[in-house]
Design a protein around this motif. Sequence first.
Motif, PDB file in Angstrom:
ATOM      1  N   SER A 118      11.726  -7.987  11.703  1.00 20.94           N
ATOM      2  CA  SER A 118      10.488  -7.594  12.375  1.00 20.94           C
ATOM      3  C   SER A 118       9.971  -6.267  11.838  1.00 20.94           C
ATOM      4  CB  SER A 118      10.718  -7.483  13.883  1.00 20.94           C
ATOM      5  OG  SER A 118      11.006  -8.740  14.447  1.00 20.94           O
ATOM      6  N   LEU A 119      10.885  -5.317  11.623  1.00 19.15           N
ATOM      7  CA  LEU A 119      10.474  -4.024  11.087  1.00 19.15           C
ATOM      8  C   LEU A 119       9.823  -4.192   9.715  1.00 19.15           C
ATOM      9  CD1 LEU A 119      10.400  -0.923  11.036  1.00 19.15           C
ATOM     10  CD2 LEU A 119      12.623  -1.007   9.914  1.00 19.15           C
ATOM     11  N   GLN A 120      10.437  -4.985   8.864  1.00 25.12           N
ATOM     12  CA  GLN A 120       9.898  -5.170   7.519  1.00 25.12           C
ATOM     13  C   GLN A 120       8.530  -5.832   7.548  1.00 25.12           C
ATOM     14  OE1 GLN A 120      13.227  -7.246   5.813  1.00 25.12           O
ATOM     15  NE2 GLN A 120      14.259  -5.347   5.184  1.00 25.12           N
ATOM     16  N   ALA A 121       8.273  -6.677   8.561  1.00 27.43           N
ATOM     17  CA  ALA A 121       6.944  -7.268   8.715  1.00 27.43           C
ATOM     18  C   ALA A 121       5.926  -6.190   9.074  1.00 27.43           C
ATOM     19  CB  ALA A 121       6.967  -8.360   9.778  1.00 27.43           C
ATOM     20  N   HIS A 122       6.318  -5.256   9.961  1.00 25.68           N
ATOM     21  CA  HIS A 122       5.429  -4.140  10.315  1.00 25.68           C
ATOM     22  C   HIS A 122       5.164  -3.257   9.094  1.00 25.68           C
ATOM     23  CE1 HIS A 122       5.041  -4.692  14.626  1.00 25.68           C
ATOM     24  NE2 HIS A 122       6.351  -4.847  14.751  1.00 25.68           N
ATOM     25  N   VAL A 123       6.210  -2.980   8.320  1.00 23.71           N
ATOM     26  CA  VAL A 123       6.050  -2.133   7.141  1.00 23.71           C
ATOM     27  C   VAL A 123       5.129  -2.806   6.121  1.00 23.71           C
ATOM     28  CG1 VAL A 123       7.252  -1.108   5.163  1.00 23.71           C
ATOM     29  CG2 VAL A 123       8.264  -0.961   7.442  1.00 23.71           C
ATOM     30  N   ALA A 124       5.270  -4.124   5.970  1.00 25.01           N
ATOM     31  CA  ALA A 124       4.398  -4.850   5.040  1.00 25.01           C
ATOM     32  C   ALA A 124       2.938  -4.744   5.470  1.00 25.01           C
ATOM     33  CB  ALA A 124       4.822  -6.318   4.971  1.00 25.01           C
ATOM     34  N   ARG A 125       2.700  -4.810   6.780  1.00 23.53           N
ATOM     35  CA  ARG A 125       1.327  -4.680   7.284  1.00 23.53           C
ATOM     36  C   ARG A 125       0.794  -3.270   7.036  1.00 23.53           C
ATOM     37  NH1 ARG A 125      -1.864  -7.370  11.074  1.00 23.53           N
ATOM     38  NH2 ARG A 125      -3.957  -6.452  10.898  1.00 23.53           N
ATOM     39  N   LEU A 126       1.646  -2.260   7.232  1.00 26.63           N
ATOM     40  CA  LEU A 126       1.230  -0.883   6.988  1.00 26.63           C
ATOM     41  C   LEU A 126       0.930  -0.650   5.506  1.00 26.63           C
ATOM     42  CD1 LEU A 126       3.717   1.014   9.350  1.00 26.63           C
ATOM     43  CD2 LEU A 126       1.230   0.925   9.587  1.00 26.63           C
ATOM     44  N   LYS A 127       1.736  -1.241   4.625  1.00 24.66           N
ATOM     45  CA  LYS A 127       1.473  -1.106   3.185  1.00 24.66           C
ATOM     46  C   LYS A 127       0.119  -1.712   2.830  1.00 24.66           C
ATOM     47  CE  LYS A 127       5.333  -2.856   1.543  1.00 24.66           C
ATOM     48  NZ  LYS A 127       6.374  -3.259   0.559  1.00 24.66           N
ATOM     49  N   GLU A 128      -0.183  -2.840   3.450  1.00 31.99           N
ATOM     50  CA  GLU A 128      -1.470  -3.495   3.210  1.00 31.99           C
ATOM     51  C   GLU A 128      -2.626  -2.618   3.695  1.00 31.99           C
ATOM     52  OE1 GLU A 128      -3.831  -7.476   4.808  1.00 31.99           O
ATOM     53  OE2 GLU A 128      -1.644  -7.445   4.801  1.00 31.99           O
ATOM     54  N   GLU A 129      -2.466  -2.028   4.885  1.00 29.71           N
ATOM     55  CA  GLU A 129      -3.521  -1.190   5.461  1.00 29.71           C
ATOM     56  C   GLU A 129      -3.769   0.065   4.627  1.00 29.71           C
ATOM     57  OE1 GLU A 129      -2.401  -0.351   9.446  1.00 29.71           O
ATOM     58  OE2 GLU A 129      -2.743  -2.409  10.169  1.00 29.71           O
ATOM     59  N   HIS A 130      -2.719   0.633   4.050  1.00 30.35           N
ATOM     60  CA  HIS A 130      -2.847   1.889   3.304  1.00 30.35           C
ATOM     61  C   HIS A 130      -2.978   1.671   1.796  1.00 30.35           C
ATOM     62  CE1 HIS A 130      -1.333   3.440   7.143  1.00 30.35           C
ATOM     63  NE2 HIS A 130      -1.818   4.614   6.772  1.00 30.35           N
ATOM     64  N   GLY A 131      -2.943   0.416   1.351  1.00 29.27           N
ATOM     65  CA  GLY A 131      -3.054   0.144  -0.075  1.00 29.27           C
ATOM     66  C   GLY A 131      -1.860   0.616  -0.869  1.00 29.27           C
ATOM     67  N   ALA A 132      -0.676   0.590  -0.257  1.00 29.41           N
ATOM     68  CA  ALA A 132       0.540   1.053  -0.933  1.00 29.41           C
ATOM     69  C   ALA A 132       1.251  -0.116  -1.600  1.00 29.41           C
ATOM     70  CB  ALA A 132       1.473   1.727   0.068  1.00 29.41           C
ATOM     71  N   GLU A 133       1.828   0.144  -2.760  1.00 31.41           N
ATOM     72  CA  GLU A 133       2.520  -0.902  -3.496  1.00 31.41           C
ATOM     73  C   GLU A 133       4.000  -0.979  -3.140  1.00 31.41           C
ATOM     74  OE1 GLU A 133       1.882  -0.437  -7.641  1.00 31.41           O
ATOM     75  OE2 GLU A 133      -0.307  -0.625  -7.518  1.00 31.41           O
ATOM     76  N   HIS A 134       4.558   0.114  -2.658  1.00 29.07           N
ATOM     77  CA  HIS A 134       5.959   0.103  -2.276  1.00 29.07           C
ATOM     78  C   HIS A 134       6.184   1.096  -1.135  1.00 29.07           C
ATOM     79  CE1 HIS A 134       6.154   3.765  -4.710  1.00 29.07           C
ATOM     80  NE2 HIS A 134       5.652   3.062  -5.720  1.00 29.07           N
ATOM     81  N   ARG A 135       7.389   1.078  -0.593  1.00 30.43           N
ATOM     82  CA  ARG A 135       7.703   1.852   0.608  1.00 30.43           C
ATOM     83  C   ARG A 135       7.574   3.358   0.386  1.00 30.43           C
ATOM     84  NH1 ARG A 135      11.783   4.126   3.449  1.00 30.43           N
ATOM     85  NH2 ARG A 135      12.215   3.407   5.576  1.00 30.43           N
ATOM     86  N   LEU A 136       8.029   3.844  -0.769  1.00 30.89           N
ATOM     87  CA  LEU A 136       7.960   5.276  -1.057  1.00 30.89           C
ATOM     88  C   LEU A 136       6.509   5.741  -1.090  1.00 30.89           C
ATOM     89  CD1 LEU A 136       9.419   7.886  -1.801  1.00 30.89           C
ATOM     90  CD2 LEU A 136       9.318   7.177  -4.200  1.00 30.89           C
ATOM     91  N   GLN A 137       5.650   4.951  -1.736  1.00 24.30           N
ATOM     92  CA  GLN A 137       4.235   5.304  -1.798  1.00 24.30           C
ATOM     93  C   GLN A 137       3.609   5.267  -0.409  1.00 24.30           C
ATOM     94  OE1 GLN A 137       1.639   2.560  -3.853  1.00 24.30           O
ATOM     95  NE2 GLN A 137       0.261   4.199  -4.521  1.00 24.30           N
ATOM     96  N   LEU A 138       4.054   4.329   0.425  1.00 23.57           N
ATOM     97  CA  LEU A 138       3.533   4.240   1.789  1.00 23.57           C
ATOM     98  C   LEU A 138       3.842   5.512   2.570  1.00 23.57           C
ATOM     99  CD1 LEU A 138       2.297   2.696   4.182  1.00 23.57           C
ATOM    100  CD2 LEU A 138       4.567   1.722   4.609  1.00 23.57           C
ATOM    101  N   GLY A 139       5.089   5.981   2.481  1.00 22.89           N
ATOM    102  CA  GLY A 139       5.453   7.212   3.183  1.00 22.89           C
ATOM    103  C   GLY A 139       4.627   8.397   2.714  1.00 22.89           C
TER     104      GLY A 139
END
Length: 292
Positions: A251-272
């Motif tokens: 479930s967490l990874q699904a939330h993170v995937a949605r956040l990456k999509e919203e912020h235009g991030a390609e990976h987790r480090l870039q999202l942070g």
Amino acid sequence: MALSAVDTADGALTITLPPDDLACRDALVRVGDALGDLSRAISARAADHSTPVVRSAEPVAPTRGEGFETIDGLPEINAAIQDMLDGVTFEILTAQPDGPRPSVVLDDALDAVRAQIAAGVSMRTLYQHSTRFDEPTKEYVRAVTSYGAQVRTLAEFFERMIIVDRRTAFIPANAARTSAVKITNLAVVQFLTDIFERAWDRAESYPFLPVRAADAAPEVIPAIRGSIQKLLIEGRSDKEIARRLGLSLRSLQAHVARLKEEHGAEHRLQLGYLMGLQERCALARESGCSPA
């Protein structure tokens, strides 16, 4: 093994720690961390509001002597908690983080809750928002609230805790929760009760009427996402974030995937990085300063 708590001449409370009792030391470090978090939250709120702070009455002086006891082993912990619950006279406060609890645990608790409330005991429980999507927990909440118990949820809560009659508290003494500390020092119990009350004030009532998870989602998803964002910016791992928010790793990874999509991030480090930059720019705009 017990600790000793002694009043000094200036009214401060000095706690003497046995040098070999690592479990007690770890538990008290957790209490200290929570005290620091609470102090920072109060300071932030005071800075945001110009209204005068209303101070509560001075606490009753703590009882001299022993006020802390380490209990090792799950059977021993459960027995000690049950012994206190058997003697409860007016109130039980519990915080149960880590998401949904096993249905067998909830089923076993129903009869005890019914009997305690019938005897005039007030009962309040804090869960995490993620429990709103768990059918056994919703059924349990529907039952206990019909008896008279109160249940609320938060996105994140610091640790598991039980407070009985505002005189005794139980908190974990290690991360695995195979060791606990029973606290009867009134100053510390009062502090933990105050933490619970502040969390209770911020929590949301448990909406057991919606049957589908989608019906509860609009109320809690923004808060869950906000907590995920904060923890990602802090550099927490997916496993740690999932545990703190009571979510499954999937479930967490699904939330993170949605956040990456919203912020235009390609990976987790870039999202942070992008979320941290966005937060910094927002703070800069509020203060009228440049984020550079």
